[in-house]
Design a protein around this motif. Structure first.
Motif, PDB file in Angstrom:
ATOM      1  N   ASN A 140       0.819  -1.218   0.000  1.00  0.00           N
ATOM      2  CA  ASN A 140       0.000   0.000   0.000  1.00  0.00           C
ATOM      3  C   ASN A 140       0.852   1.266   0.000  1.00  0.00           C
ATOM      4  O   ASN A 140       0.328   2.360   0.169  1.00  0.00           O
ATOM      5  N   GLY A 141       2.187   1.094  -0.131  1.00  0.00           N
ATOM      6  CA  GLY A 141       3.082   2.252  -0.155  1.00  0.00           C
ATOM      7  C   GLY A 141       3.389   2.805   1.229  1.00  0.00           C
ATOM      8  O   GLY A 141       3.889   3.917   1.346  1.00  0.00           O
ATOM      9  N   GLN A 142       3.108   2.038   2.273  1.00  0.00           N
ATOM     10  CA  GLN A 142       3.335   2.519   3.636  1.00  0.00           C
ATOM     11  C   GLN A 142       4.569   1.878   4.251  1.00  0.00           C
ATOM     12  O   GLN A 142       4.809   0.679   4.087  1.00  0.00           O
ATOM     13  N   LEU A 143       5.291   2.690   4.992  1.00  0.00           N
ATOM     14  CA  LEU A 143       6.437   2.190   5.749  1.00  0.00           C
ATOM     15  C   LEU A 143       5.930   1.554   7.044  1.00  0.00           C
ATOM     16  O   LEU A 143       4.807   1.812   7.465  1.00  0.00           O
ATOM     17  N   PRO A 144       6.753   0.739   7.700  1.00  0.00           N
ATOM     18  CA  PRO A 144       6.335   0.097   8.947  1.00  0.00           C
ATOM     19  C   PRO A 144       5.804   1.073   9.995  1.00  0.00           C
ATOM     20  O   PRO A 144       4.850   0.760  10.708  1.00  0.00           O
ATOM     21  N   LEU A 145       6.379   2.255  10.076  1.00  0.00           N
ATOM     22  CA  LEU A 145       5.916   3.255  11.042  1.00  0.00           C
ATOM     23  C   LEU A 145       4.471   3.645  10.757  1.00  0.00           C
ATOM     24  O   LEU A 145       3.642   3.722  11.662  1.00  0.00           O
ATOM     25  N   HIS A 146       4.151   3.879   9.489  1.00  0.00           N
ATOM     26  CA  HIS A 146       2.779   4.258   9.119  1.00  0.00           C
ATOM     27  C   HIS A 146       1.791   3.143   9.454  1.00  0.00           C
ATOM     28  O   HIS A 146       0.708   3.390   9.992  1.00  0.00           O
ATOM     29  N   THR A 147       2.177   1.926   9.145  1.00  0.00           N
ATOM     30  CA  THR A 147       1.324   0.762   9.423  1.00  0.00           C
ATOM     31  C   THR A 147       1.093   0.624  10.926  1.00  0.00           C
ATOM     32  O   THR A 147      -0.028   0.365  11.372  1.00  0.00           O
ATOM     33  N   SER A 151      -2.385   0.898  12.986  1.00  0.00           N
ATOM     34  CA  SER A 151      -2.814  -0.274  13.752  1.00  0.00           C
ATOM     35  C   SER A 151      -2.917   0.012  15.246  1.00  0.00           C
ATOM     36  O   SER A 151      -3.257  -0.870  16.016  1.00  0.00           O
ATOM     37  N   LYS A 152      -2.577   1.243  15.627  1.00  0.00           N
ATOM     38  CA  LYS A 152      -2.655   1.680  17.025  1.00  0.00           C
ATOM     39  C   LYS A 152      -1.838   0.798  17.961  1.00  0.00           C
ATOM     40  O   LYS A 152      -2.315   0.371  19.007  1.00  0.00           O
TER      41      LYS A 152
END
Length: 167
Positions: A140-147, A151-152
């Motif tokens: 989805n173009g997201q880095l682990p931090l964004h994910t 995901s809270k």
């Protein structure tokens, strides 16, 4: 908690004083198992952590991080819920402690629910140290931090991911 707050107002430096190489926070953490209401210990630990940013670095007998100390206590069924709250508070203020070799070597001796929490957060700790993974977007173009933020996940894990974020 009111008594602890009152004593802190009278002697604010006492939270950084050791007695027998143990700080007041260690007694508060141990209080989870020794109180009629284990949840009261959670409020005391939170208060002490909020009083001074250096409290999170206080080592039990000079060697054991607060996180390792809290995880290593033998909790019973009536205190494990409060114990997990204390452990999560400690992790959120000082997540780097999870990277300690002591945590890895002692994890099998922890209460089953404590093991589950630590293992769940270790995923983010390991991810944060893998620079290639931290810099590679997912499908989805997201880095682990964004994910992780979406995901809270726990604040402690977010802090580790921010620290490991290459940008």
């Amino acid at each position: 908690v009111a008594t602890v707050q009152y004593l802190y107002k009278l002697h604010p430096d006492a939270i950084n004083t050791t007695g027998d190489r143990k700080y007041p926070i260690h007694l508060a953490i141990r209080g989870v198992n020794h109180r009629d209401s284990p949840i009261a210990a959670v409020d005391i630990v939170k208060f002490l952590l909020d009083c001074d940013p250096n409290v999170k670095l206080q080592k039990y007998e000079g060697t054991e991080s607060l996180l390792d100390f809290a995880c290593d206590i033998e909790y019973n069924d009536s205190s494990i819920e409060a114990a997990l709250k204390v452990i999560k508070l400690i992790y959120d203020v000082h997540p780097e402690a999870i990277e300690s070799n002591r945590i890895a070597s002692n994890i099998q001796s922890y209460h089953e629910q404590v093991q589950a929490f630590i293992n769940g957060e270790l995923v983010y700790s390991r991810q944060a140290t893998d620079h290639r993974q931290m810099a590679t977007p997912d499908g989805n173009g997201q880095l682990p931090l964004h994910t992780a933020v979406q995901s809270k996940v726990r604040l402690g894990s977010i802090k580790l991911l921010v620290k490991g974020n290459p940008s």
